[in-house]
Scaffold this active site. Structure first.
Site, short mmCIF file in Angstrom:
data_model
loop_
_atom_site.label_atom_id
_atom_site.label_comp_id
_atom_site.label_asym_id
_atom_site.label_seq_id
_atom_site.Cartn_x
_atom_site.Cartn_y
_atom_site.Cartn_z
N GLN A 171 45.61 33.47 36.52
CA GLN A 171 44.58 34.11 37.06
C GLN A 171 43.88 34.53 35.67
OE1 GLN A 171 44.84 35.32 40.62
NE2 GLN A 171 42.71 35.86 40.52
N PHE A 172 42.69 33.97 35.14
CA PHE A 172 41.89 34.30 34.17
C PHE A 172 41.04 35.74 34.68
CE2 PHE A 172 38.36 32.11 36.34
CZ PHE A 172 37.62 32.56 35.79
N THR A 173 40.68 35.95 35.85
CA THR A 173 39.88 37.20 36.39
C THR A 173 40.74 38.34 36.12
OG1 THR A 173 40.66 36.73 38.52
CG2 THR A 173 38.80 35.47 37.95
#
Length: 149
Positions: free
Chosen positions: A82-84
């Site tokens: 989850q890069f966010t």
């Protein structure tokens, strides 16, 4: 590395195009019963050593029912990139992703977390890096913590 860890009574991740050929959605990872759903973000400067440290923490953190860890009760983990998690929305109306590591750096480190967990004896299910995913879970508690290493 940063992880959002949720104690769950089951979780799954569905990918919109499971085979990349328009076949439609399919479940690619699922855990049943008590376990952890873990969203993992990678930032610049993260290393395989940090991935190993995060894996050890996830395997041993005592947040399951009765203050048990996954290692105590052999509970499964669903690990999803989850890069966010490294998004920054402090200014303006649109988040920036400057602190998130690019995919060619992040993907091997998320894979390292998964490999280290499995080496510790964990049952690990995963999402698919970079895919359009839908995560479903039943948060038990609710209980959610952020782990940074």
């Amino acid at each position: 590395m940063r992880a959002v860890v949720q104690r769950v009574d089951g979780a799954s991740v569905t990918v919109a195009d499971a085979d990349g050929e328009g076949s439609g959605p399919a479940v690619v990872g699922e855990i049943v019963g008590e376990g952890l759903c873990v969203l993992v973000g990678v930032t610049h400067g993260d290393t395989p050593e940090k991935a190993a440290q995060l894996a050890r923490k996830l395997w041993s953190v005592r947040i399951l029912e009765g203050e048990k860890s996954c290692s105590d009760v052999n509970a499964p983990l669903l690990v999803i990139s989850q890069f966010t998690l490294y998004g920054d929305a402090r200014k303006g109306r649109r988040p920036t992703w400057n602190s998130a590591a690019p995919g060619e750096i992040a993907e091997p480190l998320v894979d390292e977390v998964i490999a280290r967990l499995r080496a510790l004896g964990a049952q690990v299910e995963t999402g698919r890096f970079g895919a359009d995913m839908r995560v479903s879970l039943t948060n038990h508690g609710p209980f959610t913590v952020i782990v940074e290493v």
